[in-house]
Design an enzyme around this catalytic site. Sequence first.
Site, PDB file in Angstrom:
ATOM      1  N   GLU A  57       0.846  -1.297   0.225  1.00 54.80           N
ATOM      2  CA  GLU A  57      -0.047  -0.045  -0.022  1.00 54.80           C
ATOM      3  C   GLU A  57       0.803   1.369   0.197  1.00 54.80           C
ATOM      4  OE1 GLU A  57       0.798  -0.908   4.084  1.00 54.80           O
ATOM      5  OE2 GLU A  57       0.452  -2.018   2.577  1.00 54.80           O
TER       6      GLU A  57
ATOM      7  N   ASP B  87      -8.791   0.003   7.571  1.00 56.06           N
ATOM      8  CA  ASP B  87      -7.515  -0.959   7.599  1.00 56.06           C
ATOM      9  C   ASP B  87      -6.599   0.177   7.749  1.00 56.06           C
ATOM     10  OD1 ASP B  87      -7.575   0.078   5.031  1.00 56.06           O
ATOM     11  OD2 ASP B  87      -7.362  -1.619   3.955  1.00 56.06           O
TER      12      ASP B  87
END
Length: 370
Positions: A117, A269
């Site tokens: 990410e 998240d």
Amino acid sequence: MASIGVPTEIKADELRVALTPDGVKELVSHGLEVLVQTGAGSGAGIEDETFEAAGARMVSREEAWAAHLVVKVKEPQEEEFCFLRDDMVLFTYLHLAAYPKAGEALIDAGTTGIGYETVQMENGSLPLLAPMSEIAGRLAAQVGAHLLERPHGGSGVLIGGCTGVRPARVIVLGAGTVGWNAARLAAAMDAEVMLLDRSPERLRNLEADRRGRLTSVVSSQGLLERLIPTADLLIGAVLTPGGRAPTLVNEKLVKQMKKSSVIVDVAIDQGGCVATSVETTHTNPTVTIHGIQHYAVGNMPGAVPFTSTEALVSVTLPYIMAIAGRGLEEAVTERPELLSGLNTVKGSVCHPGVAKALGIPPRHPMACLR
């Protein structure tokens, strides 16, 4: 020969796997050894025999984790911390700002942790996050529409309304990949959609593709306070690469929302962008707080593991090939965006957003690698 390990995911309801048989075949054709834990692909509909036919060796969990490069989908869980060590590279979604225990474990073990990410291109795009963000955004609208139905605890509003009856009002916070996909799908279902973002430039760029009852608005605190109480469905889709998501919706605002309305917090998240959000699972996806359904599943794309696995591997495979085939130092020289993916190296934190979230001074990633 460099080895690549693919353990079975053990996070609750996580059915994705980090490699496909086609990915295995590509890696093996370049002289790399791929060790796939027995049963790792079953949740995504991929049988062990298919992996073996592609050239993988099916192994135990311990053997998969013993590889030089371990590729996963989600951050290591507590029972996996014992497998972390200082001579391995872990390549996965880490989201350490939301999961600090995993960060501490990586630091303590001296493991090199690369977060999908935070791999960031020069233009600011996040190539390894984009496909999962696209899927999560589309799921957010789909799930939200489902939860608005009365049998599922909602207010009984059909997201697209019908002739003579107003549609649901859907408010999307953030016009990144998640938000844009959520807004587009909700608009395609004939909802009244308001897409909020702080960047006029981003909204202007999206304007040409606007469809249906979709309005883009430059966000502000005052606007949030006026609009959020009117929402039937609120989708949180803000992103701070590597760091915690900002809390845009406080508890007072949640209390002002209409009873039986729905919040889908895709940013969970990264800690969530709604103050009352708590992480949930696919098995128990919602909690009701102040009369509002909260859906905050930390691995939303895991609900569609076949699609998600194919999409993920399509973007991660070149990086896996580079790291395993040429070593990390050469890989980051060849693909400099990998430098921003480095979260932890040899007990240090290398990403400034992660470091800030964990309260640890960052080191420059190249300094850590030397």
